[in-house]
Scaffold this motif. Structure first.
Motif, mmCIF file in Angstrom:
data_model
loop_
_atom_site.group_PDB
_atom_site.id
_atom_site.type_symbol
_atom_site.label_atom_id
_atom_site.label_comp_id
_atom_site.label_asym_id
_atom_site.label_seq_id
_atom_site.Cartn_x
_atom_site.Cartn_y
_atom_site.Cartn_z
ATOM 1 N N VAL A 147 37.315 71.999 20.047
ATOM 2 C CA VAL A 147 37.917 70.983 20.902
ATOM 3 C C VAL A 147 36.815 70.087 21.447
ATOM 4 N N GLN A 148 37.138 68.840 21.693
ATOM 5 C CA GLN A 148 36.158 67.909 22.248
ATOM 6 C C GLN A 148 35.997 68.135 23.743
ATOM 7 N N PRO A 149 34.852 67.777 24.289
ATOM 8 C CA PRO A 149 34.673 67.876 25.751
ATOM 9 C C PRO A 149 35.777 67.138 26.484
ATOM 10 N N GLY A 150 36.283 67.772 27.531
ATOM 11 C CA GLY A 150 37.396 67.213 28.277
ATOM 12 C C GLY A 150 38.752 67.645 27.775
ATOM 13 N N GLY A 151 38.785 68.296 26.636
ATOM 14 C CA GLY A 151 40.035 68.741 26.050
ATOM 15 C C GLY A 151 40.530 70.052 26.644
ATOM 16 N N SER A 152 41.635 70.546 26.071
ATOM 17 C CA SER A 152 42.278 71.761 26.575
ATOM 18 C C SER A 152 42.593 72.717 25.435
ATOM 19 N N LEU A 153 42.631 73.978 25.776
ATOM 20 C CA LEU A 153 43.083 75.036 24.882
ATOM 21 C C LEU A 153 43.827 76.070 25.709
ATOM 22 N N ARG A 154 44.758 76.756 25.062
ATOM 23 C CA ARG A 154 45.409 77.892 25.713
ATOM 24 C C ARG A 154 45.195 79.132 24.848
ATOM 25 N N LEU A 155 44.525 80.101 25.420
ATOM 26 C CA LEU A 155 44.309 81.370 24.742
ATOM 27 C C LEU A 155 45.433 82.336 25.088
ATOM 28 N N SER A 156 45.785 83.166 24.119
ATOM 29 C CA SER A 156 46.789 84.202 24.320
ATOM 30 C C SER A 156 46.188 85.565 24.040
ATOM 31 N N CYS A 157 46.647 86.540 24.786
ATOM 32 C CA CYS A 157 46.226 87.926 24.603
ATOM 33 C C CYS A 157 47.496 88.758 24.516
ATOM 34 N N ALA B 277 35.712 83.088 37.840
ATOM 35 C CA ALA B 277 34.290 82.824 37.963
ATOM 36 C C ALA B 277 34.098 81.420 38.533
ATOM 37 N N ASP B 278 33.048 81.220 39.298
ATOM 38 C CA ASP B 278 32.805 79.915 39.905
ATOM 39 C C ASP B 278 32.745 78.807 38.858
ATOM 40 N N SER B 279 32.236 79.122 37.696
ATOM 41 C CA SER B 279 32.037 78.116 36.662
ATOM 42 C C SER B 279 33.346 77.572 36.086
ATOM 43 N N VAL B 280 34.463 78.270 36.318
ATOM 44 C CA VAL B 280 35.738 77.831 35.731
ATOM 45 C C VAL B 280 36.806 77.511 36.773
ATOM 46 N N LYS B 281 36.499 77.736 38.044
ATOM 47 C CA LYS B 281 37.480 77.470 39.101
ATOM 48 C C LYS B 281 37.940 76.020 39.061
ATOM 49 N N GLY B 282 39.252 75.844 39.161
ATOM 50 C CA GLY B 282 39.816 74.494 39.139
ATOM 51 C C GLY B 282 40.064 73.961 37.748
ATOM 52 N N ARG B 283 39.560 74.658 36.731
ATOM 53 C CA ARG B 283 39.742 74.198 35.345
ATOM 54 C C ARG B 283 40.565 75.186 34.514
ATOM 55 N N PHE B 284 40.394 76.467 34.780
ATOM 56 C CA PHE B 284 41.082 77.505 34.009
ATOM 57 C C PHE B 284 42.167 78.140 34.870
ATOM 58 N N THR B 285 43.261 78.555 34.216
ATOM 59 C CA THR B 285 44.346 79.243 34.904
ATOM 60 C C THR B 285 44.782 80.437 34.075
ATOM 61 N N ILE B 286 44.793 81.598 34.703
ATOM 62 C CA ILE B 286 45.262 82.811 34.038
ATOM 63 C C ILE B 286 46.701 83.072 34.460
ATOM 64 N N SER B 287 47.500 83.562 33.520
ATOM 65 C CA SER B 287 48.894 83.884 33.823
ATOM 66 C C SER B 287 49.353 84.993 32.895
ATOM 67 N N ARG B 288 50.448 85.624 33.283
ATOM 68 C CA ARG B 288 50.967 86.691 32.438
ATOM 69 C C ARG B 288 52.467 86.540 32.280
ATOM 70 N N ASP B 289 52.953 86.877 31.100
ATOM 71 C CA ASP B 289 54.382 86.896 30.802
ATOM 72 C C ASP B 289 54.696 88.314 30.346
ATOM 73 N N ASN B 290 55.136 89.121 31.282
ATOM 74 C CA ASN B 290 55.374 90.530 30.959
ATOM 75 C C ASN B 290 56.496 90.702 29.943
ATOM 76 N N ALA B 291 57.441 89.782 29.935
ATOM 77 C CA ALA B 291 58.527 89.878 28.959
ATOM 78 C C ALA B 291 58.010 89.739 27.529
ATOM 79 N N LYS B 292 56.928 88.956 27.389
ATOM 80 C CA LYS B 292 56.329 88.770 26.067
ATOM 81 C C LYS B 292 55.123 89.679 25.853
ATOM 82 N N ASN B 293 54.821 90.490 26.881
ATOM 83 C CA ASN B 293 53.668 91.402 26.779
ATOM 84 C C ASN B 293 52.387 90.630 26.442
ATOM 85 N N VAL C 6 49.230 87.797 27.999
ATOM 86 C CA VAL C 6 48.513 87.123 29.073
ATOM 87 C C VAL C 6 47.870 85.875 28.488
ATOM 88 N N TYR C 7 47.847 84.808 29.271
ATOM 89 C CA TYR C 7 47.334 83.532 28.803
ATOM 90 C C TYR C 7 46.134 83.083 29.633
#
Length: 126
Positions: free
Chosen positions: A12-22, A61-77, A79-80
């Protein structure tokens, strides 16, 4: 087979976004603290963000505050990790981990995890 599988990484280019799934298989994530960690070449692994199993409390972590958001969907088992305003220094292999006997801060600061995924590469570059 009990395992965690990460997905969503890429280039991804700088300034872009991604969503990781676990995604978990073989066990239920509801009862686990879940964390996202990353390791860049030549650097130690660091805790990025963790989320509790009960009250939804989070750690960043301080380095990602305000930019990253963690969330969980227990119905789908699952975490994002939503990553916005990405920077080249966010480039790393990102791992998720699960642990039933820890706290959010302890997991992220001490890199605790009973189950670990295999990682997904995130590259931020123009």
């Amino acid at each position: 087979q009990l395992q965690l599988v990460e997905s969503g990484g890429g280039l991804v280019q700088p300034g872009g976004s991604l969503r990781l799934s676990c995604a978990a298989s073989g066990f239920v994530l509801d009862y686990y603290v879940i964390g996202w960690f990353r390791q860049a070449p030549g650097k130690e692994r660091e805790g990025v963000s963790c989320i509790s199993s009960s009250d939804g409390s989070t750690y960043y972590a301080d380095s990602v505050k305000g930019r990253f958001t963690i969330s969980r969907d227990n119905a789908k088992n699952t975490v994002y990790l939503q990553m916005n305003s990405l920077k080249p220094e966010d480039t790393a292999v990102y791992y998720c981990a699960a642990d039933a006997i820890t706290t959010v801060q302890a997991m992220c600061v001490s890199l605790l995890g009973y189950y670990w995924g295999q990682g997904t590469q995130v590259t931020v570059s123009s």
